[in-house]
Write an enzyme that holds these catalytic residues in place. Structure first.
Site, mmCIF file in Angstrom:
data_model
loop_
_atom_site.group_PDB
_atom_site.id
_atom_site.type_symbol
_atom_site.label_atom_id
_atom_site.label_comp_id
_atom_site.label_asym_id
_atom_site.label_seq_id
_atom_site.Cartn_x
_atom_site.Cartn_y
_atom_site.Cartn_z
ATOM 1 N N HIS A 1 0.730 -1.400 0.121
ATOM 2 C CA HIS A 1 -0.281 0.016 0.440
ATOM 3 C C HIS A 1 0.776 1.309 0.146
ATOM 4 C CE1 HIS A 1 -0.167 0.194 4.658
ATOM 5 N NE2 HIS A 1 0.456 0.185 4.263
ATOM 6 N N ASP B 1 5.770 -4.838 7.649
ATOM 7 C CA ASP B 1 4.459 -4.254 7.252
ATOM 8 C C ASP B 1 3.498 -5.129 8.548
ATOM 9 O OD1 ASP B 1 2.186 -2.719 7.138
ATOM 10 O OD2 ASP B 1 2.398 -1.899 5.252
ATOM 11 N N GLN C 1 -2.024 -5.210 7.795
ATOM 12 C CA GLN C 1 -3.118 -6.015 8.014
ATOM 13 C C GLN C 1 -3.176 -7.377 8.153
ATOM 14 O OE1 GLN C 1 -5.731 -5.398 6.406
ATOM 15 N NE2 GLN C 1 -5.077 -3.057 6.060
ATOM 16 N N LYS D 1 -6.134 -0.570 13.538
ATOM 17 C CA LYS D 1 -6.427 -2.082 12.938
ATOM 18 C C LYS D 1 -6.211 -3.191 13.614
ATOM 19 C CE LYS D 1 -5.488 -0.312 8.382
ATOM 20 N NZ LYS D 1 -5.587 0.141 7.327
ATOM 21 N N CYS E 1 -5.604 2.913 -1.759
ATOM 22 C CA CYS E 1 -4.104 3.319 -1.796
ATOM 23 C C CYS E 1 -2.971 2.001 -1.485
ATOM 24 C CB CYS E 1 -4.178 3.729 -0.228
ATOM 25 S SG CYS E 1 -4.847 4.930 0.230
#
Lengths: 418, 151
Positions: A135, A212, A215, A238, A376
């Site tokens: 992203h 990262d 998610q 999140k 994104c």
């Protein structure tokens, strides 16, 4: 929880979803006279009462600035803030709280590494490897760094299923590679990446790796030491926590060598007119008054998750994922963008001849919240030659019935456009 | 079917979405602008051919949601043959209609078929879908080559 879809055999995982749903007041929201079906969890998750109440308690009885007061409230606020840092440390199993830097979010964390590690260790002609499924937060900071240093950005390509082509990564990795930065899970495709392989391979030649976790953090347990990630980032919002909170885990050996990212209060030991001595880790990277209530709220979110058990959450979400695949596959017009073998509860799809924005609007009439757009992650859209997708993403409080409503809603969209 | 859905997605909108008018690239043209809505990926090219003060030919290319595509289709059909001043006046009327800034009981029948897009005013996030082609039209009339964004 009995699924409507008769082709589906559910395996009870022992999670009381109805009880969990009661912890999230916002799920009672009515949209166009219908019960909200919130399937935009990859954008942000809702917050349980425990988090909301904890932040309220902070403002009502603990509010004060941290690390700088001898008075009662300041000491109390500092204790609670640092206790949240310890909870975060435990949650990701970092070796020490010195390695847990509090930020505003995953974007802030990546920018910190790009500006601090990048400006010190990455120069003209050096290379940074990311992937085609990142992203924007894991693309733009590196592009900015490359622009200012003359370094080169390389992309691991993805196959038609939306999986990284690891053979291409093997070829991209070379002695000029100074950093590899990839997502553990794609927000646009749902793919869970074999980051263990990427880390091992990169370490063989001494290249550090940033993972990262934006998610993935909410979907399964993470042990940064076992994973051997050099940097690991995620956003609190999140993970059922407040917005404006994030984490950068970094190995001490790198953090120690990295210059401060921003200057200001709290990140200093001593400031004179001539020179400033920087504070120790982790404070060296935490200039100014942080989002104290938010961080304490994030600590409460972690307590909440632990009280349910991440293994149960994962098991429940795996069932939702299987069920959603069955449901979405039952509509032949649905084209899934990304069909990875290893998938998080995130589904991107398109309908031939119907723009995702129209899908989003019609589902909204049904009370169903999905994301429509490029998520994104415009390079992903470019890869599949599409302007946008519709995306449904699930969290601990979602049910089989809600997936049934999604499937019915998509049929309604097709009806409108028939 | 939910009447609100029907109100927004009227048959005429769906028809123009499926079979847009003036779709493609005209030759010759002397004005061109590109419209882009990065949020949802709507993207269109508008081509105009003017003779003197009159828009003698107009077309558009690109992809977008049903609202933006049908709006572009109906707009091109409506402004073809009109003068530049008339087109600019229509832009203001249309803009007033979709943003809901005019009188609540305002009659927009002068906009002919375009009046079906009146329902968009109830959906603030979709207003820019409906107005993208119009903003692009104004940009194209102002100068020969422009890229505009409704973000």
């Amino acid at each position: 929880m009995i699924p409507l879809n008769s082709n589906f055999e559910s395996k009870p995982v022992g999670l009381d979803v109805e009880k969990i749903r009661k912890d999230f007041p916002i799920l009672d929201t009515q949209v166009s006279g219908r019960q909200l079906v919130y399937l935009d969890n990859a954008a942000t998750t809702h917050k349980p009462v425990a988090v909301i109440e904890r932040m309220k308690k902070y403002y009502e009885s603990e509010n004060s600035n941290i690390h700088r007061g001898v008075h009662f409230l300041s000491q109390l606020a500092t204790k609670e803030y640092e206790s949240a840092r310890e909870k975060i440390r435990g949650f990701i199993n970092a070796g020490s709280t010195r390695e847990v830097i509090i930020t505003r979010g995953a974007t802030d964390s990546i920018n910190l590494v790009a500006q601090s590690f990048g400006r010190k260790f990455i120069g003209a002609g050096d290379e940074i490897i990311i992937s085609e499924m990142e992203h924007h937060a894991n693309i733009v900071p590196w592009q900015m760094l490359c622009e200012s240093t003359g370094a080169v950005l390389r992309y691991i390509p993805i196959n038609d299923n939306g999986e990284l082509i690891l053979e291409k990564f093997d070829v991209l990795l070379n002695s000029r590679t100074k950093l590899v930065s990839v997502t553990r899970c794609s927000n646009a495709l749902g793919t869970i990446n074999p980051v263990e392989y990427i880390i091992e391979k990169s370490h063989q030649q001494g290249t550090p790796v940033l993972i990262d976790g934006s998610q993935s953090i909410q979907h399964g347990t993470i042990d940064v030491q076992k994973l051997d990630a050099d940097f690991f980032v995620f956003s609190g919002h999140k993970l059922y926590g407040p917005t404006g909170t994030g984490v950068l885990y970094g190995k001490e050996k790198y953090l120690r060598e990295m210059p401060p990212y921003q200057g200001g209060g709290d990140m200093i030991l001593n400031v004179s007119m001539e020179k400033t001595t920087y504070n120790d880790l982790p404070y060296k990277f935490e200039a100014g008054t942080p989002n104290i209530a938010g961080v304490i709220g994030l600590g409460a979110a972690i307590d909440y998750i632990n009280s349910i058990g991440m293994d149960l959450i994962s098991a429940h979400e795996k069932e939702l994922t299987r069920y959603a695949l069955t449901g979405l596959s039952s509509i032949w017009q649905v084209i899934l963008i990304g069909e990875p073998k290893n998938r998080a509860p995130v589904f991107s799809f398109i309908l031939e001849g119907i723009h995702p924005h129209d899908i989003g609007t019609i589902l909204d009439f049904e009370g169903i919240a999905i994301r429509a757009g490029h998520h994104c992650a415009q390079p992903v859209m470019e890869r599949y030659c599409i302007p946008a997708t519709a995306r449904a993403s699930f969290a601990v409080y979602n049910t089989f019935e809600e997936i049934d409503k999604l499937v019915l809603g998509i049929r309604r969209v097709l009806e409108v456009f028939s | 079917m939910n009447p609100e859905i029907r109100e927004l997605y009227q048959q005429i909108i769906l028809d123009h979405n499926k079979n847009p008018k003036n779709f493609g690239k005209i030759d010759p043209y002397n004005h061109h602008a590109e419209g882009f809505n990065p949020l949802c990926g709507d993207h269109l090219h508008l081509y105009l051919h003017t003779e003197g003060d009159r828009i003698v030919n107009i077309s558009f290319e690109g992809g977008g949601c049903a609202i933006s595509k049908s709006s572009a289709s109906m707009m091109t059909a409506f402004v073809k043959g009109k003068t530049v001043q008339e087109a600019e006046t229509l832009f203001n009327r249309f803009h007033e209609m979709v943003t809901g800034t005019g009188k609540s009981d305002e009659d927009y029948s002068d906009l002919d078929k375009l009046a079906v897009l009146q329902g968009v005013r109830e959906f603030p996030v979709r207003v820019k879908c409906a107005s993208l082609s119009w903003h692009t039209l104004v940009a194209a009339l102002k100068q020969p080559e422009t890229v505009i964004s409704t973000e």
